[in-house]
Scaffold this motif. Structure first.
Motif, mmCIF file in Angstrom:
data_model
loop_
_atom_site.group_PDB
_atom_site.id
_atom_site.type_symbol
_atom_site.label_atom_id
_atom_site.label_comp_id
_atom_site.label_asym_id
_atom_site.label_seq_id
_atom_site.Cartn_x
_atom_site.Cartn_y
_atom_site.Cartn_z
ATOM 1 N N LYS A 195 -4.932 11.834 -41.492
ATOM 2 C CA LYS A 195 -3.770 10.939 -41.423
ATOM 3 C C LYS A 195 -4.078 9.583 -42.041
ATOM 4 N N PHE A 196 -5.337 9.179 -41.986
ATOM 5 C CA PHE A 196 -5.755 7.921 -42.606
ATOM 6 C C PHE A 196 -6.170 8.107 -44.060
ATOM 7 N N TRP A 197 -6.982 9.110 -44.330
ATOM 8 C CA TRP A 197 -7.526 9.280 -45.681
ATOM 9 C C TRP A 197 -6.481 9.769 -46.680
ATOM 10 N N VAL A 204 -0.652 5.354 -51.141
ATOM 11 C CA VAL A 204 0.339 4.888 -50.175
ATOM 12 C C VAL A 204 -0.405 4.036 -49.142
ATOM 13 N N VAL A 205 0.188 2.935 -48.734
ATOM 14 C CA VAL A 205 -0.478 2.051 -47.781
ATOM 15 C C VAL A 205 -0.328 2.611 -46.367
ATOM 16 N N PRO A 206 -1.438 2.948 -45.711
ATOM 17 C CA PRO A 206 -1.335 3.445 -44.337
ATOM 18 C C PRO A 206 -1.066 2.316 -43.347
ATOM 19 N N VAL A 207 -0.104 2.549 -42.467
ATOM 20 C CA VAL A 207 0.117 1.680 -41.313
ATOM 21 C C VAL A 207 -0.557 2.415 -40.170
ATOM 22 N N TYR A 208 -1.739 1.964 -39.803
ATOM 23 C CA TYR A 208 -2.642 2.794 -39.018
ATOM 24 C C TYR A 208 -2.679 2.427 -37.536
ATOM 25 N N TYR A 209 -2.695 3.490 -36.719
ATOM 26 C CA TYR A 209 -2.927 3.340 -35.284
ATOM 27 C C TYR A 209 -3.854 4.464 -34.840
#
Length: 413
Positions: free
Chosen positions: A223-225, A232-237
């Motif tokens: 989901k991050f990689w 695409v810029v990940p909006v990460y949690y």
């Protein structure tokens, strides 16, 4: 039941050792899964002090423990998955039962933190990158944010956060969770999430909500990689330690830095409307510059590959590591008659650890009812602590036990 794997064999002192799959034991006892005589038939050799070791995987359970356990019986754990699949492994009384570990934690004996990242080259690749000018045009029919999840209401409670966020900014949601947009029929199967067609759809977006199903240090999945590979810029949690693994200091937006989804939405809208601010998050990819030395070193030094036929996979690498260590210990004991320094290896609680799940609490008007599934993760975590303590007590007693005895201890109070 056991079988030999051709891709990885360990040769120590002229003896070729048998590689075993997970949840199996190699032992000198006649009633074990593979006895010393069986191994001798394969290797042509048997040690006067036969090694005994078991490799357990995610489906580790109380029925798979070979007891009594002697001092030279080594246990190894291969667990790369989310804590929701076996919570009791994540507590100190259980994880410290093992001598060798391969987990997503950087502290394990064979760290699998980068298990979803093939290489530095795929991060730098521009194959799927959609130019910003094209993304701005696509914004006429696409939301700035995309969300694709079909595992709803996991321990991280990500759907509650996204539901609240949707009140402040448009989100295209393709999965079963909060779905408001459909993928083409041929891409609806979750197995298609690594298909070229799926990549090209996601690559059109500026931002993606990359939310893990659990919040644990170093638990970092595709989901991050994936968005980083696609531009695409990940909006990460998810992993609180994610900053240790970013390609550059400005390659992802971290949900943890915003006090409320409202503030996050405001920030994303600002980037969406300012090309200069947005491009700062993809500059590292456009230039092919990865500044994170920890990440570079981890990929350079890991002894296994991802989707690489020229390298062992991480399962083979772990089996070989365990076999090598066991044989090293045997040879040292036979040679000098003393225990090797630092023997036996022991797992520490940092090798697999996650905090208690929590739930988000936002607007009462939009908050979903506390479903049985959302409630289940908290109660499951609490019960798993009791299971871990009961299991440790029984193993330390070092006698066979029944399921009835185990559950009697769990629910004793």
């Amino acid at each position: 039941m056991y079988f030999e794997k051709e891709s990885c064999s360990v040769t120590q002192a002229g003896v070729q050792w048998l590689n075993l799959w997970l949840n199996l034991c190699l032992s000198g006892s006649s009633d074990s899964h593979a006895s010393a005589s069986q191994v001798a038939g394969i290797t042509g050799n048997v040690s006067p002090h036969p090694a005994n070791f078991c490799i357990f995987s995610t489906d580790f359970n109380i029925d798979s423990l070979p007891l009594p356990r002697k001092a030279h019986h080594d246990w190894a754990l291969f667990h790369e998955e989310s804590p929701k699949n076996n919570y009791k492994l994540f507590h100190k009384p259980v994880i410290t039962l093992f001598n060798y570990t391969a987990t997503f934690s950087r502290h394990s004996h064979l760290p699998l933190t980068t298990q979803y990242l093939e290489s530095i080259e795929v991060l730098k690749s521009l194959r799927y990158l959609v130019p910003l000018q094209s993304k701005n045009k696509l914004r006429k029919r696409l939301a700035p944010l995309v969300y694709v999840q079909s595992d709803c209401d996991p321990p991280s409670d990500r759907d509650s956060y996204v539901r609240e966020l949707m009140a402040y900014i448009e989100v295209d949601s393709y999965g079963e969770c909060l779905r408001n947009k459909d993928l083409p029929q041929q891409l609806k199967n979750p197995a298609s999430m690594d298909a070229d067609g799926f990549y090209r759809i996601i690559a059109q977006y500026k931002f993606i909500l990359a939310f893990e199903n659990a919040v644990c240090d170093d638990y970092i999945t595709e989901k991050f990689w994936r968005p980083l590979k696609l531009g695409v810029v990940p909006v990460y949690y998810g992993s609180p330690s994610i900053t240790d693994w970013l390609p550059s200091n400005k390659s992802a937006i971290l949900v943890s830095e915003f006090s409320h989804p409202r503030e996050l939405a405001t920030y994303i809208r600002r980037l969406d409307s300012d090309d200069g601010l947005y491009e700062a998050y993809v500059e590292w990819k456009l230039k092919g510059e990865i500044s994170n030395q920890r990440l570079l070193t981890a990929l350079r030094e890991r002894k296994w590959g991802v989707q690489d036929v020229n390298q062992d996979n991480y399962i083979d690498a772990f089996e070989c590591m365990v076999c090598t260590k066991v044989w090293d210990n045997i040879r040292l004991q036979e040679k000098v008659g003393i225990e090797p320094a630092g023997w036996p290896w022991k797992a520490e609680d940092t090798h697999l650890s996650c905090p208690k799940p929590t739930v988000f609490a936002f607007s009462p008007l939009r908050a979903p009812p506390l479903s049985s599934l959302r409630e289940m993760w908290i109660s499951s975590f609490e019960q798993s602590k009791k299971e871990a303590q009961a299991l440790r007590w029984l193993v330390d007693r070092n006698q066979n036990f029944s399921s009835q005895e185990f559950w009697g201890l769990v629910f004793k109070d």
